[in-house]
Each structure stands twice: as structure tokens, then as C-alpha cells.
Design an enzyme around this catalytic site. Structure first.
Site: not given
Length: 404
Positions: A126, A79
Site C-alpha cells: 500500500d 516498514k
């Protein structure tokens, strides 16, 4: 098509339109520019692309490659590629520059810091996305605020806090946590770095998606000319899946384009629902989304990602948690001389799905519709390592979520 064991499957390869979405902004030329930016970071190195020959033989396919993103920037997940590139673009635009003029050393330097002033970056996550945004903000000596949905792992929260961010586990689901983060923009003047898009908020998500194309750029160089026949991608909001689908569809044109299949957890399958409805509308999942695939528990599709997926992805699948658990065990317990891959719940679901398809004859119809044969060359991306180590051990050691 609804299948056994909680599988839901829809084939969309037949859909054609004269108004196909543009994928140039996620193509090879962009990926070279993105990769040049990432290469300027001291921590940069291409993550491994592993050729699992013994696994391929056991499953009866020609080859099986897995991209292991647990090595990315020592952050255990991919990410950071998106968050860092988006923040880089934000800084460049504020200073009237193109990002090609802004390498890491300059971006993190005192001169840029003085010109930019104090900035607070905010996001909802998350876990992995927030960690990447917090890491980048920390390197720029800027403040970062991160909101996590209820039920989030305390380990993932602490990983973000260790990077200097103000991070909180909320009592909201993921999509409401995004809305909470967005409130900080109007209320406090913060800068939202979010990997989902909606009307009026598209530049930053597009930069994030472009950031992910570094993975594609590395993969095509690591494959040394081998062309995958099938690519399996996991989706949360669909940003990574859309970016990778756009990249590979741009690079492998015409008959060379691999069959692309998108996976989501049963409990957060907004992309699948949108594809299955095929009514021109986005379909969301409401309420709690408590799949073990925490990084994929997003209920509202990214508009930019979906526009790519709707025209270039071939299949959409909704799978049970046991598929992710199986993938974790398969990758963590290699056959023969294959390398071991420590893959988290969201990272392993694609490998688990392919393994189950090839081993379970009750799924023969799905296998045939996807077109998997002994000549198939498989590519999966393990998007994260053991970002929640306790849960990883529960699954791999103790057999939580057994296979079928």
C-alpha cells in the site's frame, strides 16, 4: 459487540489454551539481534518515544506515550525495519551465513554483490512496505519490482520509483496484488519479500515480523522502567501487530503484561472478523477496501501474525475512518508543552481511538471492558508520517472526515 458510530468490538482475553503459540521468535533476545543489524545502517537512530503529558491529563489517564516512526531512516514510516531485515536474512542464507555476521557495510559491499549475483526483489504494498523494500534493494544495487493496489496514492508510487524500483499501480485490490507479485517468483525467478504469510511461505514474513521488534527494543529502553498498562496496535495483515504483541507479551510476563488492543478500519477488518468468529478459521474481506487508512487495507490475515494475536491480544476493534482523522488532528495540534506528531492515517488511528473512548460516554461499555481508568498508562505507535501529504492536509487543514 457492535457499538455506535461504526465501532465493532470483541474481547478475547478470556481465551486460554494449552497449545499457546510460541512468541520466542519475536521476544527480547531476538530483538537485540535485530537491533544490532539495524544499528549497522548509517541512517539508524532510535525514533522518538514521546511522553504527551498534557494529552494524558486532558484524557484523564496516567500517561500517554507515542512512538513516532516518521523519523525512521528518513522514510517516514516503520516498514523499512521489516523489509531490510528480511532481505538481510535472505542474503545471509544464500551465502551460508547467520545475519549476525552480516552488517550493512558487508551486505552492501562488492564481495557480497559478486557472490549473490543479480537478484530481483518483488513485493506488493500500500506504499510504506514497498518503499522500504525498494530502499534496501537500491542500497544493495539490486532490482526491485513493486505492485500497488488500485486507488493508491501517486505520491506513494513516486516515492518508490525515486528509489530506482519499477513500480506500478494495478487495477487489483491489495491481496490480489500480492498474488500478482508472487507470480513473478515462478515466472521470472524473482524473490518475494512480502509481509503476509500462507502455507509454504513463512520464512520471509517471519523475518519481516522480527524486523519490527527493533521498535519494541527501543521502546522498553526509552520507557526507563515504566510499564504500560495498555498498548494499542493497528493491523493490516497483522504482521506488525503480531510481532509487537509477541514482543511485549514475552518481555512483560505474567501480571505485568499490558492489555493489548488491535485496531482495523471497518472496511478491511479481517483480523477482527477472525477474532469475532472464533471458529478456528481465517476470515477475509473481499472486494474494494477504500478506507483512508490505506496501509491497513488488507483483506487476508497473515497466518503467523494471527497465531500470536489469537492467544496474546485481549481486544479487537473495527473502527470508522473518522477515528484515524481524529488521531491525526489530536497529534498534529498538541496541548501545552507536548511535542507535535505528524501522523498519517494508519499511524494515528490508535491515538484517535483512545481519545474518543475517553471523551465519549456513549462508548463507556467498551472503555470499561478494555479497563481504561485514571491510572492507565497508554502506549501507541504512530507507524507513519504524512506519506500522502495532500491527503494529510485535506484531513488536518480542511476537516475531511469530521469527528463525532
Amino acid at each position: 459487540m457492535a457499538g455506535e458510530y461504526g465501532f465493532k468490538f470483541v474481547h478475547c482475553g478470556h481465551r486460554q489454551s494449552k497449545e499457546i503459540a510460541s512468541i520466542e521468535s519475536f521476544g527480547y533476545d531476538i530483538s537485540r539481534k535485530v537491533n544490532a543489524f539495524h544499528r549497522s545502517f548509517p541512517e539508524y537512530g532510535p525514533t522518538p518515544l514521546l511522553n504527551l503529558e498534557s494529552l494524558a491529563k486532558a484524557l484523564g489517564v496516567k500517561s500517554f506515550h507515542v512512538k513516532d516512526e516518521s523519523f525512521r531512516f528518513s522514510l517516514n514510516a516503520f516498514k523499512v525495519l521489516g523489509g531490510s531485515y528480511a532481505i538481510g536474512n535472505y542474503v545471509a542464507h544464500k551465502l551460508g551465513m547467520d545475519i549476525s555476521e552480516l552488517d550493512f557495510e558487508r551486505m552492501a559491499g562488492d564481495e557480497v554483490r559478486r557472490k549473490l549475483g543479480d537478484v530481483t526483489f518483488v513485493t506488493a504494498t500500500d506504499g510504506n512496505h514497498g518503499r522500504g523494500v525498494a530502499w534496501t534493494a537500491n542500497r544493495l544495487k539490486q532490482r526491485c519490482v513493486v505492485y500497488l493496489p488500485k486507488g493508491s496514492s501517486v505520491e506513494r508510487l513516486n516515492n518508490i520509483k525515486e528509489l530506482g524500483a519499477d513500480a506500478y499501480i494495478t487495477d487489483l485490490n491489495y491481496d490480489d496484488a500480492v498474488r500478482l507479485a508472487n507470480e513473478g517468483v515462478t515466472r521470472n525467478g524473482w524473490v518475494l519479500i512480502q509481509d503476509t504469510a500462507w502455507d509454504g511461505y513463512e520464512d520471509v514474513p517471519r523475518w519481516i515480523m522480527q524486523g519490527y521488534t527493533t521498535m519494541g527494543y527501543e521502546i522498553i529502553n526509552q520507557l526507563n522502567g515504566e510499564i504500560p498498562t495498555h498498548i494499542f496496535l493497528q493491523a493490516g495483515v497483522g504482521a506488525m501487530a503480531g510481532a509487537m504483541t509477541g514482543f511485549f507479551s514475552d518481555y512483560y510476563k505474567g501480571d505485568k503484561k499490558p492489555v493489548i488492543t488491535i485496531l482495523e478500519p471497518n472496511k478491511a477488518d479481517c483480523i477482527f472478523r477472525t477474532a469475532a468468529a472464533a471458529d478456528g478459521k481465517l476470515h477475509s474481506v473481499k472486494g474494494d477496501m477504500d478506507s483512508i487508512m490505506a496501509g491497513l487495507c488488507c483483506g487476508e490475515p497473515c497466518t503467523i501474525g494471527w497465531e500470536v494475536l489469537r492467544y496474546y491480544a485481549d481486544n479487537f476493534v473495527s473502527v470508522p475512518d473518522s477515528i484515524a482523522a481524529k488521531g491525526m488532528r489530536v497529534l498534529g495540534n498538541p496541548l501545552g508543552d507536548d511535542a507535535r506528531v505528524i501522523s498519517g492515517e494508519s499511524g494515528a488511528c490508535t491515538t484517535g481511538f483512545v481519545a474518543e473512548l475517553m471523551q465519549n460516554d456513549s462508548l463507556k461499555q467498551i472503555r470499561e471492558q478494555i479497563g481504561l481508568t485514571s491510572e492507565s498508562r497508554i502506549l501507541c505507535i504512530s507507524t507513519e508520517g504524512d506519506t500522502d501529504r495532500a491527503n494529510y492536509r485535506n484531513i488536518v487543514w480542511d476537516g475531511l472526515y469530521p469527528s463525532f
